[in-house]
Design an enzyme around this catalytic site. Structure first.
Site, short mmCIF file in Angstrom:
data_model
loop_
_atom_site.label_atom_id
_atom_site.label_comp_id
_atom_site.label_asym_id
_atom_site.label_seq_id
_atom_site.Cartn_x
_atom_site.Cartn_y
_atom_site.Cartn_z
N SER A 112 11.77 10.81 6.32
CA SER A 112 10.66 11.72 6.59
C SER A 112 11.18 13.09 6.95
CB SER A 112 9.81 11.17 7.75
OG SER A 112 8.92 12.16 8.24
N SER A 161 0.85 -1.19 0.00
CA SER A 161 0.00 0.00 0.00
C SER A 161 0.88 1.24 0.00
CB SER A 161 -0.94 0.03 1.22
OG SER A 161 -0.19 0.16 2.41
N ILE A 171 3.11 4.52 -0.48
CA ILE A 171 4.24 4.89 -1.32
C ILE A 171 4.96 3.66 -1.86
CG2 ILE A 171 6.54 5.97 -1.22
CD1 ILE A 171 5.22 8.05 0.69
N TYR A 203 9.06 7.94 15.82
CA TYR A 203 9.15 7.73 14.38
C TYR A 203 10.13 8.71 13.75
CZ TYR A 203 7.48 7.48 9.51
OH TYR A 203 7.39 7.34 8.15
N LYS A 211 13.69 8.05 11.76
CA LYS A 211 13.98 8.57 10.42
C LYS A 211 15.29 9.36 10.39
CE LYS A 211 10.59 6.58 8.52
NZ LYS A 211 10.81 5.54 7.49
#
Length: 327
Positions: free
Chosen positions: A175, A50, A52, A201, A205
């Site tokens: 990100s 799903s 990207i 998160y 990244k």
């Protein structure tokens, strides 16, 4: 989540990461850069059922590549494979089931894949953002286990196979959230203080950016890059950041727009001419630190991240006979 959003808005501005930001950047893309055939090239895309990852896999298959979808959910993976084949008429699309939060599974998958397949391009796209601190069955914080340790093990384990390619590339989907994070090597699994899933998160990244820079220095034969897809309307954003998604829905990029730079880094000749180890947004290398953000770190901190990850990776290594971690 509001801290993250407000920090990014104040530092970079809203428009750049949205659909209008992509539209503005696309005016400067060189025509025909993605009009290439990659028949005979093998692409491994994690988190490809799903968002990207799926959008990138679709475009790679459309250009004739052999695409391996590495996914956690079998049903969603098979549905994505069927859709990609239907849209591209490319039958060389394959499914592999793997939970990236399980170090043992990642080691075992990489060993088996290397024995059975070649790989020219690895796309580290799989990601996790849980908003309450969770431990995996191995006692690892789940975001860290998936985003950082899983990515580290898979990449390191496939480096010997990648070096057999005439044009090996590794692209990691990072990100913009990492721009507000300074590398924190003293609490990699967020055991101290109040847990914030969005900050966890973003820290992961940042760690991926550091890894990309270090891998580029260590393995000159391979072209490493990482990228920021902007704010795209993906299932992960909808489930992990529902308030943000509701507020921004009409301004979010499409999945294809978010995946554009992944595809560009994977197939274009001009991206291969860029120095290895850079951070990209909309087909352009951009800084990994913002002015006045106080996010820079020392070489000692970078080395500590690498040594900690290598120690953890070795702890979970199964059977590996290719000459050591990373080849």
């Amino acid at each position: 989540m509001s801290l993250y959003r407000n920090a990014v808005w104040s530092l970079k501005g809203l428009r750049e990461y949205t659909r209008s930001g992509y539209d503005a950047a696309a005016k400067h893309f060189q025509p025909g850069e993605l009009e290439v055939s990659v028949a005979g090239r093998c692409f491994l895309v994690t988190g490809a059922n799903s968002g990207i990852g799926k959008a990138a896999a679709l475009e790679l298959a459309r250009r004739g590549g052999t695409v391996h979808l590495v996914c956690r959910n079998p049903e969603r993976a098979e549905a994505a494979r069927a859709e990609i084949i239907q849209q591209t008429q490319n039958q060389n699309v394959h499914v592999h089931i793997l939970d990236m939060s399980s170090p043992r599974q990642v080691w075992d998958f990489a060993r088996g894949f290397s024995q059975s397949h070649s790989v020219d391009v690895l796309v580290n796209n799989a990601g996790c953002m849980v908003n309450q601190r969770q431990l995996t069955e191995d006692g690892l914080e789940k975001n860290f286990a998936t985003n950082t340790l899983g990515t580290y093990i898979l990449t390191a384990a496939l480096i010997p196979a990648l070096k057999k390619s005439s044009d090996p590339r590794v692209i990691t989907v990072s990100s913009g959230g990492m721009l507000v994070q300074k590398l924190n090597v003293d609490d990699l699994q967020f055991e101290k203080g109040t847990f914030d899933g969005t900050m966890s998160y973003a820290q992961n990244k940042r760690q991926q950016v550091v890894l990309t820079e270090q891998w580029a220095k260590q393995h000159k034969e391979i072209h490493f890059s990482c990228m920021h897809p902007g704010w795209a309307d993906t299932p992960a954003v909808q489930s992990s950041m529902p308030d943000f998604h509701a507020k921004m829905k009409t301004r979010l990029r499409t999945e294809a727009q978010g995946a554009d730079t992944v595809v560009w880094l994977s197939v274009s000749s001009r991206s291969r001419d860029q120095p290895s180890g850079l951070f990209f947004q909309d087909r352009k290398a951009v800084p990994t630190h913002l002015p006045l953000a106080s996010t820079k770190y020392s070489s000692a901190e970078e080395e500590k991240l690498l040594s900690t990850l290598e120690e953890l990776a070795d702890k979970f290594k199964l059977r590996w006979v290719s000459g050591g971690l990373g080849g």
